[in-house]
Scaffold this active site. Sequence first.
Site, PDB file in Angstrom:
ATOM      1  N   LYS A   1      29.256  58.429  40.303  1.00 37.21           N
ATOM      2  CA  LYS A   1      29.646  58.635  38.902  1.00 37.21           C
ATOM      3  C   LYS A   1      28.688  57.808  38.050  1.00 37.21           C
ATOM      4  O   LYS A   1      27.916  57.032  38.589  1.00 37.21           O
ATOM      5  CB  LYS A   1      31.093  58.199  38.658  1.00 37.21           C
ATOM      6  N   ARG A   2      28.727  57.964  36.730  1.00 39.08           N
ATOM      7  CA  ARG A   2      27.885  57.116  35.905  1.00 39.08           C
ATOM      8  C   ARG A   2      28.209  55.638  36.154  1.00 39.08           C
ATOM      9  O   ARG A   2      29.338  55.292  36.519  1.00 39.08           O
ATOM     10  CB  ARG A   2      28.090  57.439  34.421  1.00 39.08           C
TER      11      ARG A   2
ATOM     12  N   LYS B   1      36.910  66.828  42.634  1.00 43.78           N
ATOM     13  CA  LYS B   1      35.911  67.437  43.530  1.00 43.78           C
ATOM     14  C   LYS B   1      36.023  66.845  44.931  1.00 43.78           C
ATOM     15  O   LYS B   1      35.906  67.553  45.933  1.00 43.78           O
ATOM     16  CB  LYS B   1      34.499  67.223  42.984  1.00 43.78           C
TER      17      LYS B   1
ATOM     18  N   LYS C   1      34.169  51.456  35.160  1.00 47.83           N
ATOM     19  CA  LYS C   1      34.335  52.196  36.414  1.00 47.83           C
ATOM     20  C   LYS C   1      34.323  51.260  37.628  1.00 47.83           C
ATOM     21  O   LYS C   1      34.649  51.652  38.737  1.00 47.83           O
ATOM     22  CB  LYS C   1      33.256  53.263  36.539  1.00 47.83           C
TER      23      LYS C   1
ATOM     24  N   HIS D   1      37.904  62.610  24.363  1.00 49.91           N
ATOM     25  CA  HIS D   1      37.495  62.294  25.737  1.00 49.91           C
ATOM     26  C   HIS D   1      37.579  60.826  26.092  1.00 49.91           C
ATOM     27  O   HIS D   1      37.270  60.460  27.224  1.00 49.91           O
ATOM     28  CB  HIS D   1      36.065  62.769  25.993  1.00 49.91           C
TER      29      HIS D   1
ATOM     30  N   THR E   1      36.778  63.776  36.785  1.00 56.09           N
ATOM     31  CA  THR E   1      36.784  65.081  37.449  1.00 56.09           C
ATOM     32  C   THR E   1      36.158  64.959  38.833  1.00 56.09           C
ATOM     33  O   THR E   1      36.424  65.781  39.701  1.00 56.09           O
ATOM     34  CB  THR E   1      36.002  66.139  36.634  1.00 56.09           C
TER      35      THR E   1
HETATM   36  C1  LIG Z   1      31.716  65.535  38.211  1.00 54.16           C
HETATM   37  C2  LIG Z   1      30.471  64.833  37.850  1.00 54.16           C
HETATM   38  C3  LIG Z   1      30.532  63.680  37.068  1.00 54.16           C
HETATM   39  C4  LIG Z   1      31.843  63.066  36.608  1.00 54.16           C
HETATM   40  O1  LIG Z   1      32.293  62.174  37.609  1.00 54.16           O
HETATM   41  P1  LIG Z   1      33.497  61.150  37.308  1.00 54.16           P
HETATM   42  O2  LIG Z   1      33.735  60.515  38.633  1.00 54.16           O
HETATM   43  O3  LIG Z   1      34.651  61.977  36.863  1.00 54.16           O
HETATM   44  O4  LIG Z   1      33.017  60.199  36.292  1.00 54.16           O
HETATM   45  C5  LIG Z   1      29.354  63.035  36.741  1.00 54.16           C
HETATM   46  N1  LIG Z   1      28.157  63.500  37.167  1.00 54.16           N
HETATM   47  C6  LIG Z   1      28.061  64.605  37.935  1.00 54.16           C
HETATM   48  C7  LIG Z   1      26.718  65.056  38.386  1.00 54.16           C
HETATM   49  C8  LIG Z   1      29.205  65.315  38.306  1.00 54.16           C
HETATM   50  O5  LIG Z   1      29.101  66.413  39.049  1.00 54.16           O
END
Ligand SMILES: *Cc1c(COP(=O)(O)O)cnc(C)c1O
Length: 797
Positions: free
Chosen positions: A534-535, A646, A540, A346, A642
């Site tokens: 995101k985190r 979304k 990032k 990952h 991911t």
């Molecule tokens: C999809 C998702 C992530 C991952 O987000 P990235 O932008 O790909 O880092 C993290 N937290 C939650 C709650 C998510 O639904």
Amino acid sequence: MFSNKTEFKETFLKRLEMLYGKSFSESSERDHYQTLGNMIREYVSNDWIKTNESYLAGKEKQVYYLSIEYLLGKLLRQNLINLGIEDTVQQGLHELGIDLSELEELEADAGLGNGGLGRLAACFLDSLASLNLPGHGHGIRYKHGLFEQKIVDGYQVELPEQWLRGGNVWEVRKADLAVKIPFWGKVEARTENGRLVFHHLNAETVTAVPHDMPVIGYETKTVNTLRLWNAEPSQFPFHTDILQYKRETEAISEFLYPDDTHDEGKILRLKQQYLLVSASLQSIIKTYRKQHPNMNLFHHHVCIHINDTHPVLAIPELMRILIDEEGFEWERAWHITTNTISYTNHTTLTEALEKWPIRIFQPLLPRIYMIVEEINERFCQQLWEQSPGAWERIGQLAIIADEYVKMAHLAIVGSFSVNGVAKLHTEILKTREMNQFYQLFPEKFNNKTNGIAHRRWLLKANPKLSTLISDAIGTNWATSPNDLTQLLKYQDDPSFLEQLFKIKKENKQTLADIIYSKTGTIVNTDAIFDVQVKRLHAYKRQLLNVLHIMYLYNRIKEDSSFTVVPRVFIFGAKASPGYYYAKKIIKLINTVAEKVNNDPIIGDKMKVIFLENYRVSLAEKVFPASDVSEQISTASKEASGTGNMKFMINGALTLGTLDGANIEIQELVGASNIFIYGLTAEEVLHYYQHGGYQSIEYYHHDSRIRQAVDQLVNEFFPGVHNEFEPIFDSLLEENDQYFVLKDFASYADTHKTVGETFMDQRKWQKMSLINIAHAGYFSSDRTIKEYADNIWGIKPR
Ligand SMILES: *Cc1c(COP(=O)(O)O)cnc(C)c1O
């Protein structure tokens, strides 16, 4: 059980009385929620049993997905949708005066994960069941999921999460299937019948009790299982201090480690990993043994997938079972093991590659350590025979080196498949990070670009858009996500685009209401909703986003004729509690928000919002309301992402670097339907290798940068003293490891283009539709089919 709303109501009322001994008028909302959850579990129980029976009878190959994290979110409505009873239940409840969405509010998010990795596991479970594939999850039933985030005076404060407080209606505790897990003790070798055998003596055992949750497929009778293990004291423990033993045991499944990159280096973490692996293997083998007389062809019937390296001890544990308990010779055991285990990598961030000090590993898991040593010795021997004397290479590839066990090396050597999670990521693994392993085992390496459960992130999260789509192209896209491409025929249809726009606006209003109720800030839904959720992590680059906001603020303040397309910048991010720098960025975002939002000169031109406690259920409100998806990681650093998918499936346009799956989004929608900027991965990696980047030059030569960076440490933010010095230093003293200043100009330019494009609403809507139409590729159905066909070798039942 019920087939229409009248029957539903009758059953509901009867069940309510039976469970709580209350009449309807005395009952609470929580009673209603529990009753409904209970009914749904009963509703699926027959199919759940049937699914398991068919797996046992059919002897088809089964896959077990081992993951230390599952970020499930709420399950109530998704289960109703998948069972095809959402309308019946909603109407039945309504006639009883109960609002289904209010019951949903009572369900806690199952937040047993940090971010993308855990959410991926949850999406995979949905796709496995919906595709009728024999695939099950194994994980840990943490008492407390990822911490709850509060923002106090701009700072992140962590509170323990309490998802089990009201019980978990979805789980079934199976005490009779509990297994024992040994820790500590010592290993004794004896010769028995001319064979060397090993006994693990004086071990402290812990009991792992499975809690099973049904994984309900979409409009199918398949109900798979997510088995979560709870650590509990054994009945007759070998321990001098019983209370201490009880405390230590329960601690194993108490907390999820709130860190998705660094190795915590804690004994507890290693205990969690071994508990997961050992309990899962015992349970998998118990099931297997109901159908097969011996373990000789185990790998023909079972595949065990490890999500990242956290469950990599499945490799030595399976070796131990085969050798110590089943009496296999090493070679045969190794053949079976390495044909059973497959592994997903990952990350390429070196600080995130798991390694365990021998001094912790060996005493805690003495027999497992011996086996890892043997695997390492045989592997190094093989390397030696290939190129005798190549000590340096052996040192670099060894599984045990410099007093550490390197988990990724063990995973690659002990599995038959190693996959990355996006094309670029897999290429970087093959050509750089894991290049030496790739040369050794080229046949093991493959790519499986991540995906998302489109039934959660579109069908469930965005009901209005889903209805619009289904009215236009029918409902098949729910099971055949590629059908979304049929939307392309509406790309020049003004009335369709108008409806798309109207739905986005309504979703923005829903989010604006949430923002108002949580922060008291009113945001304008005509503005661009520009979102980074995101985190929080340096790579990032939330910092790049913030510096750009500060620049826009400065421009507006200096020049009243400067026009911007109004924007609402929305952030959501949890920082690992020990990640000092990330927490500084959160404070910075909130400090900028305070300044911008309260400046009358700025007014509606710009608002900055930090959404507290970002999690799955909040994410489901955010994506449908977004116009711009910020995917701005330093190229090469984000394995896939991911969140980007979304956003895309909900019609947001990506503003991003050529990193992770952004590259594949661009390939699908074309360069004119995405906003790409910044350094490429190749350029970034070239700088890392050869140097040549001086952040200070960008500071000196770009006044926009200089002004914003200086504001981190001058009197610009009143009342914060030295607060942001570490950020200032990271950019200048430490030469900006993530190329924030280097990418600033192209980021700012691209933002300008975003604004101009948004002014042409028709064009924007068309771009948005094209993104939705191509997002079917990123359904985890596609990803899971690829895993099933090319790695696991499993077939739909
Ligand atoms: C999809 C998702 C992530 C991952 O987000 P990235 O932008 O790909 O880092 C993290 N937290 C939650 C709650 C998510 O639904």
